[in-house]
Enzyme design. Structure first.
Site, PDB file in Angstrom:
ATOM      1  N   PRO A 160       0.535  11.443 -19.463  1.00 43.05           N
ATOM      2  CA  PRO A 160      -0.555  11.301 -20.431  1.00 43.05           C
ATOM      3  C   PRO A 160      -1.610  12.394 -20.264  1.00 43.05           C
ATOM      4  O   PRO A 160      -1.882  12.875 -19.157  1.00 43.05           O
ATOM      5  CB  PRO A 160      -1.176   9.935 -20.099  1.00 43.05           C
ATOM      6  CG  PRO A 160      -0.329   9.336 -19.030  1.00 43.05           C
ATOM      7  CD  PRO A 160       0.438  10.445 -18.396  1.00 43.05           C
ATOM      8  N   ASP A 187       0.865  -1.177   0.000  1.00 44.51           N
ATOM      9  CA  ASP A 187       0.000   0.000   0.000  1.00 44.51           C
ATOM     10  C   ASP A 187       0.904   1.230   0.000  1.00 44.51           C
ATOM     11  O   ASP A 187       1.861   1.294   0.778  1.00 44.51           O
ATOM     12  CB  ASP A 187      -0.879  -0.024   1.263  1.00 44.51           C
ATOM     13  CG  ASP A 187      -1.936   1.073   1.274  1.00 44.51           C
ATOM     14  OD1 ASP A 187      -1.619   2.203   0.861  1.00 44.51           O
ATOM     15  OD2 ASP A 187      -3.067   0.806   1.721  1.00 44.51           O
ATOM     16  N   LYS A 226      -0.230  15.480  -8.408  1.00 47.41           N
ATOM     17  CA  LYS A 226       0.575  14.944  -9.506  1.00 47.41           C
ATOM     18  C   LYS A 226       1.821  15.795  -9.733  1.00 47.41           C
ATOM     19  O   LYS A 226       2.913  15.276  -9.994  1.00 47.41           O
ATOM     20  CB  LYS A 226      -0.262  14.856 -10.785  1.00 47.41           C
ATOM     21  CG  LYS A 226      -1.191  13.652 -10.836  1.00 47.41           C
ATOM     22  CD  LYS A 226      -0.394  12.353 -10.835  1.00 47.41           C
ATOM     23  CE  LYS A 226      -1.237  11.138 -11.112  1.00 47.41           C
ATOM     24  NZ  LYS A 226      -0.446   9.875 -11.018  1.00 47.41           N
ATOM     25  N   TYR A 275      -6.043  17.100  -7.085  1.00 49.81           N
ATOM     26  CA  TYR A 275      -5.434  15.955  -7.775  1.00 49.81           C
ATOM     27  C   TYR A 275      -4.258  16.415  -8.629  1.00 49.81           C
ATOM     28  O   TYR A 275      -3.194  15.782  -8.644  1.00 49.81           O
ATOM     29  CB  TYR A 275      -6.483  15.246  -8.643  1.00 49.81           C
ATOM     30  CG  TYR A 275      -5.899  14.218  -9.571  1.00 49.81           C
ATOM     31  CD1 TYR A 275      -5.478  12.980  -9.099  1.00 49.81           C
ATOM     32  CD2 TYR A 275      -5.744  14.477 -10.932  1.00 49.81           C
ATOM     33  CE1 TYR A 275      -4.921  12.024  -9.948  1.00 49.81           C
ATOM     34  CE2 TYR A 275      -5.198  13.543 -11.794  1.00 49.81           C
ATOM     35  CZ  TYR A 275      -4.788  12.323 -11.297  1.00 49.81           C
ATOM     36  OH  TYR A 275      -4.228  11.405 -12.146  1.00 49.81           O
TER      37      TYR A 275
END
Length: 342
Positions: A186, A64, A161, A157
């Site tokens: 991507p 995890d 990143k 989010y």
């Protein structure tokens, strides 16, 4: 054919499963991490949908991103690591730190384990969200020299990143001890779904085909997941990829209305519910006051998100299929797997 062992983190993920398929086709052995072995059967069933029944060539390890346990064992004996696992906070209104800290710490856990196990290279699945958000309007396509501007309007989010990829590069510079890193960034990832647990980007096509009443004025790059997997393998093996980031986009970015036109032109009756009208920006902003999902897209309204994959094409010989093919492959898989609302 190679018999080298590759660790793919986050084996339940959409991109990760297509990376596993690509690695198996190239003759690699694969170990993948899951948070619970209860999901092994689901992963194997999805890979079967993708045309692979790897048997003992695929093994599973429990690890995890939020804990140290299991990572050293998962990386042992691996020549390469493809790190696609990404933590998702629980709770509808997660704070920025709920997103950012697990992403940063997760990347560092995987990089430490890869380094200590003697892996040659890690390929990090980053995102366009680490490149092209928070900026003032651009008059050129985004490229790998761009980093998202976190002083702008950036969703949690995308912040996670950006900061987790930066942390990975900092780790390699300061503590990598010869471990190589490449990153794949991507745009929206489409292509064949393998089961009911698919990427956030595929929901764009699903909601359109399920009859979303109108389309926000959103522009996005698109790329097929099979080409994203191919780029990961090129970034893993090619000496030229060490220390580099690679944007993954097929051709020009598209407005959602253009995506809807492709669905109508290519999917016939299956696209009968797809709306073609644009929602006015004021209506989306009004809806955002009540709906968090709509709130997250407000900063993207009317913004051109075009990017270029010239670097991946030039350095690695990457040649993705057109975005239209990715859109159609997505829609066809949703129909085939009966994942659309009837």
């Amino acid at each position: 054919m190679s018999q080298e062992l590759v660790l793919v983190t986050g084996g339940t993920g959409f991109i990760a499963q297509h990376c596993i398929l690509a690695l198996l086709r190239e003759g690699f052995r694969v170990r993948t991490t899951v948070r619970s072995l209860a999901r092994e059967a689901e992963v194997r069933e999805n890979l079967k949908t993708g045309g692979a029944q790897p048997g003992a060539l695929l093994s599973f390890a429990v690890a995890d991103l939020g804990a140290d346990a299991g990572w050293a064992e998962a990386a042992t004996g691996c020549a390469y690591v493809i790190h696609g696992a990404s933590p998702t906070p629980s709770g509808t209104y997660a704070t920025d730190d709920d997103w950012i800290n697990p992403a940063v710490e997760g990347n560092l856990r995987v990089l430490r384990a890869a380094r200590d196990a003697g892996a040659r290279r890690v390929v990090l699945t980053s995102a366009f969200g680490a490149v092209g958000v928070g900026h003032k309007p651009m008059n050129r396509p985004f490229d790998e020299n761009d980093w998202s501007d976190l002083t702008g309007d950036v969703a949690p989010y995308q912040k996670s990143k950006t900061l987790s990829e930066r942390a990975a590069w900092d780790f390699i510079a300061k503590e990598g001890r010869g471990l190589e890193l490449a990153a794949v960034n991507p745009t929206a990832v489409l292509g064949p779904a393998l089961g009911a647990d698919y990427s956030h980007s595929i929901r764009i096509i699903k909601t359109m085909m399920d009859g979303q009443p109108g389309l926000p004025r959103i522009n996005s790059g698109f790329v097929d997941v099979r080409d994203v997997a191919d780029l990961h393998l090129r970034a893993m093996r090619d000496p030229a990829a060490a220390g580099e980031r690679f944007l993954a986009i097929a051709g020009q970015s598209m407005w959602f209305t253009e995506v809807a036109e492709v669905l109508h032109a290519r999917m016939g009756a299956a696209a009968s519910k797809v709306a073609t009208r644009s929602l006015p920006n004021w209506l989306v902003r009004l809806g955002a006051k009540k709906d968090r999902r709509m709130k997250d897209i407000v900063p993207m309204l009317g913004v051109n998100m075009n990017a270029t994959s010239a670097k991946a094409r030039r350095l690695l010989g990457w040649d993705p299929r057109p975005a239209e093919e990715a859109i159609v492959a997505t829609a066809e898989s949703l129909v085939k797997l009966k994942l659309l609302e009837s």
